[in-house]
Design a protein around this motif. Structure first.
Motif, PDB file in Angstrom:
ATOM      1  N   GLU A 440      33.548  18.288 -47.103  1.00 17.73           N
ATOM      2  CA  GLU A 440      32.300  18.017 -47.622  1.00 17.73           C
ATOM      3  C   GLU A 440      31.689  18.905 -48.199  1.00 17.73           C
ATOM      4  N   GLU A 441      30.297  18.864 -48.799  1.00 17.00           N
ATOM      5  CA  GLU A 441      29.684  19.888 -49.449  1.00 17.00           C
ATOM      6  C   GLU A 441      29.040  20.781 -48.838  1.00 17.00           C
ATOM      7  N   ARG A 474      30.205  18.873 -57.867  1.00 12.01           N
ATOM      8  CA  ARG A 474      29.985  17.633 -58.004  1.00 12.01           C
ATOM      9  C   ARG A 474      30.790  16.988 -59.190  1.00 12.01           C
ATOM     10  N   GLU A 477      33.924  15.396 -57.289  1.00 17.45           N
ATOM     11  CA  GLU A 477      33.500  14.258 -56.768  1.00 17.45           C
ATOM     12  C   GLU A 477      33.544  13.069 -57.772  1.00 17.45           C
TER      13      GLU A 477
END
Length: 550
Positions: A440-441, A474, A477
């Protein structure tokens, strides 16, 4: 860290590929590169199979784990030093680390014993070194700082940056030893800084004709550059001490035995150990027979020139001709200086061979100022030109961005051809963006910032050696989401990549300007050292002419 964010009590790590491959019972140990409040420990594949078999259909099992793993923070460790005094100025350092995982027979207790074996041989032989021989058993090589990407080789870093910063400028060479009692291939290698490649190749070529007969390396010994971050020699080099190590990273031992309980005396190869004792003891004596530090700075400029991608340079509208010119001038000046250094050292050797110790001593004394200049130039080269990738590869300043631009070109071409898997594969190689594929970020950000925004004392030998970063979280993703669509429209992702590439080209231009400026400063210093070496050479010529007249 990802598991901790999700509320896990701990993470159990099981090594399936890459390390500990010798046996399912192998328990592989690695450093703690993350925060200590996110607990983790290792388990063998055999133990993991027991757990998995016990889980049943609901994939759960309640067990009591006896995991013996204790971390004590803020402890003191000690580098242990001994020396054999020399008669002239200058020091030769031999080093090996004494901390280990499990019994650490190869990594690195055999190396400590080899270092001491060479010391004992010097003393027993009655040899009187001209330079002081220093033997240093280093601590905290395996692990020395919590929650840092650069958590190993801490003892060596502190030795040269904190405990004895005066060693830089005095120590002409560090011979570091790692895993020396196991053959890592049919050909042996010495891995060194660029500047010592010529001297080592000359040393190996000059070994007695029968030296390699019946030896464990049928294909001989090669010299490799640059040094890598795997061992203490890197910390010493960036601290200003020209260093080398017996190369150990290429063989299968690293995938099978390394950092496991199988690194023990059962895998001892005495012929290899004996060979390394003899070769490196001989190398110590070769360094001891030098009056001028035998570094060839041309090798670094050659390495820099070979690392330039002209197409990327032109794409960034960078000054490629200017860079080529200053690097070419650096090669020429470095070669000219090294030619003079070799003449000085040959004259020094002749004096020693004739037993003219007093004249040899005076020649060595006359080289003191030159040697300090040479070691200052070496330290500047490390500051100016040694950078790291996000995967700890040693690079020149422009290379990380250069690789990013190449990867972006591949990704853009893939998007133009509607090849999303290919685009994702290319983006995976850019900086540390592989973390965006896996976590995750918050994890991605944490393990980016702990490199870019930590004090130098925590980053140690890695401080300031990663300059740029391209955050593509981003984009990853978005591309992953599009990969599930039948006929994805990737125009926005394409535009993001194009803008990122433009940004990287801007960084590349900055890097090339920096390299031109830095190379120019080094060129000036090398030329000044060349003038000093010319004066010494002229003094030698005059002196030897008088000897011939007499």
């Amino acid at each position: 860290y990802q598991a901790w964010l999700k509320g896990a009590a701990a993470l159990i790590a099981v090594q399936e590929q890459g390390y500990g491959e010798i046996n399912d019972e192998a328990l592989n140990a690695q450093d703690i590169a993350g925060p200590d409040y996110a607990p983790a420990f290792s388990m063998s594949r055999a133990d993991a199979l027991v757990l998995k078999a016990s889980m049943g259909e609901d994939k759960q099992v309640q067990v009591r784990l006896d995991a013996s793993s204790t971390v004590l923070k803020d402890q003191e460790t000690y580098n242990i030093i001994g020396s054999i005094p020399g008669t002239e100025e200058g020091m030769i350092l031999l080093s090996a680390h004494y901390d280990s995982y499990f019994s650490g027979f190869q990594d690195d207790n055999a190396a400590v014993a080899m270092m001491l074996g060479i010391a004992r041989a010097v003393l027993r032989s009655g040899y009187k070194p001209r330079k002081t021989l220093v033997f240093c058993a280093m601590a905290a090589e395996e692990w020395g700082v919590v929650n840092s990407k650069y958590d190993w080789s801490a003892g060596a870093y502190e030795q040269v940056f904190t405990a004895r910063p005066d060693w830089a400028g005095k120590v002409i060479a560090d011979l570091n030893f790692e895993l020396p009692a196991h053959a890592h291939g049919r050909k042996d290698a010495v891995r060194c800084v660029y500047e010592y490649a010529d001297f080592l190749e000359e040393f190996i070529t000059g070994l007695p004709a029968g030296f390699f007969a019946d030896q464990p390396y049928p294909e001989g010994v090669e010299v490799l550059s640059p040094i890598q971050t795997w061992s203490d020699d890197f910390s010493l080099a960036v601290g200003g001490i020209p260093s080398m190590v017996n190369d150990f990273s290429a063989g299968e031992f690293m995938e099978t035995h390394y950092h496991s309980q199988y690194d023990n005396e059962n895998f001892y190869q005495e012929p290899v150990y004996h060979f390394h004792h003899e070769m490196y003891a001989g190398l110590v004596l070769a360094f001891d027979r030098t009056a001028a530090v035998p570094m060839n700075f041309a090798r670094l400029f050659e390495g820099a020139a070979a690392s330039i991608d002209g197409s990327v340079c032109r794409g960034a509208d960078a000054d490629l001709p200017g860079l080529h010119l200053v690097l070419k001038q650096g090669i020429q000046a470095g070669e000219a200086l090294y030619s003079k250094i070799r003449e000085i050292n040959r004259a020094y050797g002749r004096l020693l061979d004739r037993g003219e110790e007093e004249k040899a001593f005076l020649l060595a004394a006359g080289c003191r100022s030159l040697n300090r200049e040479l070691l200052r130039i070496f330290k500047k080269e490390q500051d100016y030109f040694v950078r790291l990738s996000w995967h700890d590869d040693v690079l020149f300043p422009q290379q990380a961005v250069q690789e990013n631009v190449r990867a972006m070109d591949r990704a853009i071409a893939c998007l133009e051809n509607r090849n999303l898997p290919g685009a994702l594969e290319a983006v995976y190689t850019i900086d540390n963006n592989r973390y965006a594929f896996l976590f995750e970020e918050e994890v991605y950000t944490y393990f980016t910032e702990y490199v870019l925004n930590q004090p130098p004392g925590r980053l140690k030998w890695g401080a300031g050696r990663i300059v740029h970063h391209q955050n593509l979280f981003r984009l990853v993703e978005r591309l992953k989401a599009r990969a599930g669509e039948e006929n994805p429209d990737t125009r926005e992702e394409y535009d993001i990549l194009v803008r990122a590439r433009e940004n990287q080209l801007g960084c590349y231009g900055d890097d090339i300007r920096y390299m031109i400026t830095s190379a120019g400063k080094l060129l000036k210093a090398i030329r000044q050292a060349g003038h000093r070496a010319s004066e010494l050479k002229q003094d030698l010529y005059t002196s030897e002419s008088k000897i011939q007249e007499e």
